[in-house]
Write a protein that holds these residues in place. Structure first.
Motif, short mmCIF file in Angstrom:
data_model
loop_
_atom_site.label_atom_id
_atom_site.label_comp_id
_atom_site.label_asym_id
_atom_site.label_seq_id
_atom_site.Cartn_x
_atom_site.Cartn_y
_atom_site.Cartn_z
N VAL A 1 0.85 -1.19 0.00
CA VAL A 1 0.00 0.00 0.00
C VAL A 1 0.88 1.24 0.00
O VAL A 1 1.63 1.49 0.96
CB VAL A 1 -0.94 0.02 1.22
N ASN A 2 0.79 2.03 -1.03
CA ASN A 2 1.58 3.25 -1.14
C ASN A 2 0.92 4.40 -0.39
O ASN A 2 -0.31 4.54 -0.39
CB ASN A 2 1.74 3.64 -2.62
N LEU A 3 1.73 5.22 0.27
CA LEU A 3 1.22 6.38 0.99
C LEU A 3 1.44 7.63 0.16
O LEU A 3 2.53 7.87 -0.35
CB LEU A 3 1.91 6.53 2.35
N THR A 4 0.39 8.45 0.03
CA THR A 4 0.51 9.71 -0.70
C THR A 4 0.68 10.90 0.24
O THR A 4 1.02 11.99 -0.21
CB THR A 4 -0.73 9.95 -1.58
N LEU A 5 0.46 10.68 1.53
CA LEU A 5 0.68 11.73 2.53
C LEU A 5 1.05 11.09 3.86
O LEU A 5 0.39 10.14 4.31
CB LEU A 5 -0.58 12.59 2.71
N LEU A 6 2.09 11.62 4.48
CA LEU A 6 2.47 11.24 5.84
C LEU A 6 2.93 12.51 6.54
O LEU A 6 3.97 13.07 6.19
CB LEU A 6 3.58 10.19 5.84
N ALA A 7 2.15 12.97 7.50
CA ALA A 7 2.47 14.21 8.20
C ALA A 7 2.30 14.01 9.70
O ALA A 7 1.39 13.31 10.14
CB ALA A 7 1.56 15.34 7.73
N ASP B 1 -2.53 9.44 4.21
CA ASP B 1 -3.36 9.15 3.04
C ASP B 1 -2.73 7.97 2.33
O ASP B 1 -1.53 8.00 2.00
CB ASP B 1 -3.43 10.33 2.08
N ALA B 2 -3.52 6.93 2.09
CA ALA B 2 -3.02 5.72 1.44
C ALA B 2 -3.76 5.49 0.13
O ALA B 2 -4.97 5.76 0.03
CB ALA B 2 -3.20 4.52 2.36
N GLU B 3 -3.04 4.99 -0.86
CA GLU B 3 -3.70 4.64 -2.11
C GLU B 3 -4.61 3.44 -1.90
O GLU B 3 -4.23 2.48 -1.23
CB GLU B 3 -2.66 4.30 -3.18
N GLY B 4 -5.79 3.50 -2.49
CA GLY B 4 -6.71 2.38 -2.40
C GLY B 4 -7.88 2.64 -1.48
O GLY B 4 -7.99 3.68 -0.84
N HIS B 5 -8.76 1.65 -1.42
CA HIS B 5 -10.04 1.73 -0.70
C HIS B 5 -10.05 0.72 0.43
O HIS B 5 -9.44 -0.35 0.33
CB HIS B 5 -11.17 1.46 -1.69
N VAL B 6 -10.73 1.04 1.51
CA VAL B 6 -10.78 0.13 2.65
C VAL B 6 -11.38 -1.22 2.28
O VAL B 6 -11.13 -2.23 2.95
CB VAL B 6 -11.55 0.77 3.82
N LYS B 7 -12.17 -1.26 1.20
CA LYS B 7 -12.72 -2.53 0.75
C LYS B 7 -11.77 -3.29 -0.18
O LYS B 7 -12.10 -4.40 -0.60
CB LYS B 7 -14.07 -2.30 0.07
#
Length: 324
Positions: A234-240, A256-262
């Motif tokens: 799972v790639n992260l687009t935001l880490l703050a 913020d992670a790429e993808g959907h919880v489902k």
């Protein structure tokens, strides 16, 4: 659309709060929401008021700025979402950001000593102002549009304002200069926030937002958190990081992670995060504004996770060989 400010919208309509007055970038983001067309739009003075409208039920949803491509995360928004329960991000929208310098008719650029502007806008335009009006002083405004409105308040003594293009359609001002921002490609990311609702279905190009606290201040704790995502692809687009505020050295992380919880890989990562962290705030899974789908390896696609679970179930039940 309606711009009523009363306690409730007309029967049968939905109510949306946004940082006003009319003409702000936040309003431009709200204009991208198809479901908001023809509904009641409520301009408010600040982000706290917008979210309070949602929490109390005065509005069905609120549009707020969450991130800027130049300045990073909007910390007041991140902190609010971390501490106000019962909120859910249901969509995101991108708005290109540009600024003009305006003044009352007759004021010249060389006359400027006091400039009104929202702090974020001022930060993006400061280099231009330092070059053209080196002796100016900045007076903060609550919004980019309010900066222009403040020109007509004699008690504030403002000579010019940093405002969005088209502001002359709302106020009797003259545009002294355009293209003030240092980066012409600046973009602000906005999110539409509602009360907690069931998560929608994946769109194929989604983002999942959450806020996570570390269990303890120790070497490698952040790495352990990040490995929950990395191990599942799972790639992260935001880490703050944001201070929790109870004592020095304690931080929460906005993710913020790429993808959907489902999506299987995202769900599995969130289960790992929940086991790891003493507090996880799930903010939502929603379609990405840029519609960019996540790229994953075969080992991390949904079928791979399902096959692994089916294999383990078979091992336990004695219906599959352990070396499959």
């Amino acid at each position: 659309m309606s711009h009523e400010t009363g306690p409730s919208a007309p029967e049968g309509t939905r109510r949306y709060s946004y940082l006003g007055p009319a003409g702000t970038f936040t309003e431009a983001a709200l204009k991208q929401v198809t479901d908001a067309e023809g509904q009641t739009w409520n301009p408010v003075a600040n982000l706290g008021e917008a979210l309070d409208d949602v929490v109390t039920g005065r509005s069905d949803a609120a549009m707020i700025a969450i991130e800027n491509s130049i300045d990073g995360g909007v910390t007041v928004a991140q902190d609010a979402l971390a501490t106000i329960p019962g909120l859910r991000i249901v969509g995101e929208y991108l708005v290109p950001v540009s600024f003009v310098l305006v003044a009352r008719p007759g004021v010249r650029l060389e006359d400027i000593t006091v400039v009104s502007g929202h702090p974020v806008a001022y930060g993006q335009c400061r280099a231009w102002l330092d070059g053209r009006a080196p002796g100016h002083r900045h007076l903060p405004a609550t919004s980019n549009v309010q900066a222009a409105a403040d020109l007509f308040d004699p008690e504030k003594g403002i000579d010019a304002a940093i405002a969005p293009p088209g502001i002359e359609d709302h106020y009797d001002v003259e545009v002294l200069a355009e293209g003030l921002a240092e980066n012409p490609d600046a973009v602000t990311r906005f999110v539409l926030v509602s009360r907690t609702v069931p998560v929608g279905e994946p769109s194929g190009a989604d983002k999942t937002s959450l806020i996570v606290e570390l269990p303890e201040d120790r070497s490698g704790a952040l790495l352990d958190l990040l490995e929950q995502f990395a191990a599942r692809g799972v790639n992260l687009t935001l880490l703050a990081s944001r201070p929790i505020g109870d004592r020095m050295g304690r931080y929460r992380f906005v993710i913020d992670a790429e993808g959907h919880v489902k999506d299987e890989r995202v769900a599995d990562a969130l289960l790992g995060v929940k086991r790891f962290s003493p507090r996880v705030v799930f903010l939502g899974s929603y379609p990405r504004a840029d519609r960019i789908a996540a790229t994953t390896r075969d080992v991390h696609d949904d079928d791979a996770f399902r096959d692994a679970r089916d294999w383990l179930r078979g091992v336990i039940e004695g219906t599959a060989d352990g070396d499959a």
